[in-house]
Design an enzyme around this catalytic site. Structure first.
Site, PDB file in Angstrom:
ATOM      1  N   GLY A 249      28.148  -6.836 -18.390  1.00  0.00           N
ATOM      2  CA  GLY A 249      30.053  -7.276 -18.764  1.00  0.00           C
ATOM      3  C   GLY A 249      30.326  -7.016 -17.114  1.00  0.00           C
ATOM      4  O   GLY A 249      31.519  -7.524 -17.210  1.00  0.00           O
TER       5      GLY A 249
ATOM      6  N   TRP B 193      30.733  -9.781 -14.790  1.00  0.00           N
ATOM      7  CA  TRP B 193      31.543 -11.360 -15.175  1.00  0.00           C
ATOM      8  C   TRP B 193      32.293 -10.790 -15.770  1.00  0.00           C
ATOM      9  O   TRP B 193      33.714 -11.513 -14.904  1.00  0.00           O
ATOM     10  CB  TRP B 193      30.658 -12.159 -15.453  1.00  0.00           C
ATOM     11  CG  TRP B 193      29.142 -12.603 -14.401  1.00  0.00           C
ATOM     12  CD1 TRP B 193      29.046 -11.511 -14.196  1.00  0.00           C
ATOM     13  CD2 TRP B 193      28.651 -14.109 -14.858  1.00  0.00           C
ATOM     14  NE1 TRP B 193      27.481 -12.591 -13.215  1.00  0.00           N
ATOM     15  CE2 TRP B 193      28.310 -13.691 -13.361  1.00  0.00           C
ATOM     16  CE3 TRP B 193      28.948 -14.703 -14.902  1.00  0.00           C
ATOM     17  CZ2 TRP B 193      27.501 -15.276 -12.549  1.00  0.00           C
ATOM     18  CZ3 TRP B 193      28.468 -16.204 -14.116  1.00  0.00           C
ATOM     19  CH2 TRP B 193      27.237 -15.874 -13.340  1.00  0.00           C
TER      20      TRP B 193
ATOM     21  N   ASP C 220      26.853 -12.134 -26.179  1.00  0.00           N
ATOM     22  CA  ASP C 220      25.712 -11.662 -25.888  1.00  0.00           C
ATOM     23  C   ASP C 220      24.314 -11.279 -26.907  1.00  0.00           C
ATOM     24  O   ASP C 220      25.061 -10.962 -27.405  1.00  0.00           O
ATOM     25  CB  ASP C 220      25.351 -10.583 -24.525  1.00  0.00           C
ATOM     26  CG  ASP C 220      24.287 -10.394 -23.542  1.00  0.00           C
ATOM     27  OD1 ASP C 220      24.865 -10.529 -22.202  1.00  0.00           O
ATOM     28  OD2 ASP C 220      23.116 -10.013 -24.144  1.00  0.00           O
TER      29      ASP C 220
ATOM     30  N   ASP D  83      23.393 -14.800 -30.804  1.00  0.00           N
ATOM     31  CA  ASP D  83      22.751 -15.872 -30.338  1.00  0.00           C
ATOM     32  C   ASP D  83      23.675 -16.935 -29.734  1.00  0.00           C
ATOM     33  O   ASP D  83      24.193 -17.278 -30.721  1.00  0.00           O
ATOM     34  CB  ASP D  83      21.436 -16.244 -30.728  1.00  0.00           C
ATOM     35  CG  ASP D  83      20.734 -16.839 -29.841  1.00  0.00           C
ATOM     36  OD1 ASP D  83      20.912 -17.357 -29.364  1.00  0.00           O
ATOM     37  OD2 ASP D  83      19.638 -16.827 -29.811  1.00  0.00           O
TER      38      ASP D  83
ATOM     39  N   ASP E 296      25.344 -17.001 -17.055  1.00  0.00           N
ATOM     40  CA  ASP E 296      24.105 -15.772 -16.500  1.00  0.00           C
ATOM     41  C   ASP E 296      23.302 -16.394 -17.276  1.00  0.00           C
ATOM     42  O   ASP E 296      22.164 -15.542 -17.565  1.00  0.00           O
ATOM     43  CB  ASP E 296      24.965 -15.041 -16.149  1.00  0.00           C
ATOM     44  CG  ASP E 296      24.423 -14.250 -14.743  1.00  0.00           C
ATOM     45  OD1 ASP E 296      23.722 -14.790 -13.608  1.00  0.00           O
ATOM     46  OD2 ASP E 296      24.181 -12.830 -14.325  1.00  0.00           O
TER      47      ASP E 296
ATOM     48  N   LYS F 193      23.560 -21.095 -14.919  1.00  0.00           N
ATOM     49  CA  LYS F 193      22.161 -19.795 -14.141  1.00  0.00           C
ATOM     50  C   LYS F 193      20.985 -20.724 -14.807  1.00  0.00           C
ATOM     51  O   LYS F 193      20.931 -21.295 -16.188  1.00  0.00           O
ATOM     52  CB  LYS F 193      21.745 -19.006 -13.755  1.00  0.00           C
ATOM     53  CG  LYS F 193      20.536 -18.526 -13.526  1.00  0.00           C
ATOM     54  CD  LYS F 193      20.255 -16.618 -13.990  1.00  0.00           C
ATOM     55  CE  LYS F 193      19.844 -16.077 -14.526  1.00  0.00           C
ATOM     56  NZ  LYS F 193      20.284 -14.332 -14.717  1.00  0.00           N
TER      57      LYS F 193
HETATM   58  C1  LIG Z   1      21.578 -11.287 -16.208  1.00  0.00           C
HETATM   59  S1  LIG Z   1      22.103 -10.933 -17.603  1.00  0.00           S
HETATM   60  C2  LIG Z   1      23.897 -11.358 -17.624  1.00  0.00           C
HETATM   61  C3  LIG Z   1      24.104 -10.513 -16.449  1.00  0.00           C
HETATM   62  C4  LIG Z   1      26.248 -10.256 -16.675  1.00  0.00           C
HETATM   63  N1  LIG Z   1      26.615 -11.632 -16.346  1.00  0.00           N
HETATM   64  C5  LIG Z   1      26.524  -9.405 -15.564  1.00  0.00           C
HETATM   65  O1  LIG Z   1      28.009  -9.877 -14.894  1.00  0.00           O
HETATM   66  O2  LIG Z   1      26.951  -8.437 -16.505  1.00  0.00           O
HETATM   67  C6  LIG Z   1      21.789 -12.221 -19.071  1.00  0.00           C
HETATM   68  C7  LIG Z   1      22.218 -11.856 -20.536  1.00  0.00           C
HETATM   69  O3  LIG Z   1      21.844 -13.121 -20.995  1.00  0.00           O
HETATM   70  C8  LIG Z   1      22.175 -12.876 -22.183  1.00  0.00           C
HETATM   71  N2  LIG Z   1      21.249 -13.837 -23.311  1.00  0.00           N
HETATM   72  C9  LIG Z   1      19.800 -14.027 -22.526  1.00  0.00           C
HETATM   73  N3  LIG Z   1      20.067 -15.060 -23.949  1.00  0.00           N
HETATM   74  C10 LIG Z   1      20.704 -15.057 -24.903  1.00  0.00           C
HETATM   75  C11 LIG Z   1      21.630 -16.403 -25.645  1.00  0.00           C
HETATM   76  N4  LIG Z   1      20.916 -16.986 -26.180  1.00  0.00           N
HETATM   77  N5  LIG Z   1      22.500 -15.630 -26.290  1.00  0.00           N
HETATM   78  C12 LIG Z   1      23.430 -14.415 -25.822  1.00  0.00           C
HETATM   79  N6  LIG Z   1      23.133 -14.174 -24.613  1.00  0.00           N
HETATM   80  C13 LIG Z   1      21.798 -14.342 -24.518  1.00  0.00           C
HETATM   81  C14 LIG Z   1      20.537 -11.469 -22.027  1.00  0.00           C
HETATM   82  O4  LIG Z   1      21.036 -10.468 -23.056  1.00  0.00           O
HETATM   83  C15 LIG Z   1      21.008 -11.019 -21.058  1.00  0.00           C
HETATM   84  O5  LIG Z   1      22.185  -9.773 -21.293  1.00  0.00           O
END
Ligand SMILES: C[S@@+](CC[C@H](N)C(=O)[O-])C[C@H]1O[C@@H](n2cnc3c(N)ncnc32)[C@H](O)[C@@H]1O
Length: 196
Positions: free
Chosen positions: A49, A51, A67, A85, A108, A148
């Protein structure tokens, strides 16, 4: 192993951010004005959370976050969280229900890393393509998109395919990115509109 307790990790703890990643979005937004007060922002891959907190700093903005994982202890009337997802229809429908159009989409999201740089790169590119195919349906004309991607040989084709739909494109690695990480952020501004 990286040092989990590096400077940005400690700073995030001290300043009340849920992730060190918050500093990446702060830098990207400072340099490129991705969103502003009053915007409706979609944050894909928003857990834990950080961002979301950055977007909420702008008093009138609204954030819809998605997420696979839960976002804990982040209550705000301007924040709607959807657990799911983003590549699945059921999740997409919930996002559209929360808001049908967005001024800005930030992603992200990244697949879990496998240890294989090539596989992680390919999976990351595939995920971005799916995210963009949805983003272009909900992004307002003139809107901004930041994502990203894990670096690798398909990155340039990916960026080429997406940037033609925008007026401006810039690639950067924010300071809070870990030295060993092969992630890259792509900022796109001025969406030309959806012609579908
Ligand atoms: C690096 S973290 C994000 C950090 C976030 N920007 C923050 O500041 O707290 C990447 C996130 O992408 C989510 N993620 C990956 N593939 C996803 C998908 N297909 N659908 C939803 N979320 C996804 C992961 O569960 C993970 O929590």
């Amino acid at each position: 192993m990286y040092d989990r307790k590096d400077a940005f990790y400690k700073k995030a703890k001290m300043e009340g951010f849920k992730s060190r990643a918050a500093y990446k979005l702060l830098e990207l937004n400072k340099k490129h004005a991705l969103f502003r007060s009053g915007d409706t922002v979609l944050d894909i891959g928003c857990a834990p959370g950080g961002w979301v907190q950055v977007v909420l700093q702008q008093k009138k903005s609204i954030v819809v976050g998605v997420d696979l994982l839960e976002v804990m202890n982040l209550e705000d009337t301007r924040f709607t969280f959807i657990q799911g997802d983003i590549t699945e229809q059921a999740t997409v429908e919930q996002v559209l229900e929360a808001a049908p159009v967005y001024d800005c989409v930030v992603s992200d999201a990244a697949p879990n890393t496998s240890g294989s740089k090539l596989l992680d790169h390919v999976n990351s590119v595939d995920l971005v393509r799916l995210i963009y195919s949805f983003t272009k349906k909900v992004l307002k004309k003139g809107g901004n998109f930041t994502f990203k991607v894990f670096e690798g040989e398909d990155r340039s084709d990916l960026v080429k395919d997406i940037k033609k739909d925008f007026d401006f494109c810039k690639m950067l690695r924010p300071e809070a990115t870990r030295k060993k990480s092969f992630e890259m952020y792509i900022v796109l501004k001025g969406f030309k509109g959806n012609n579908e």
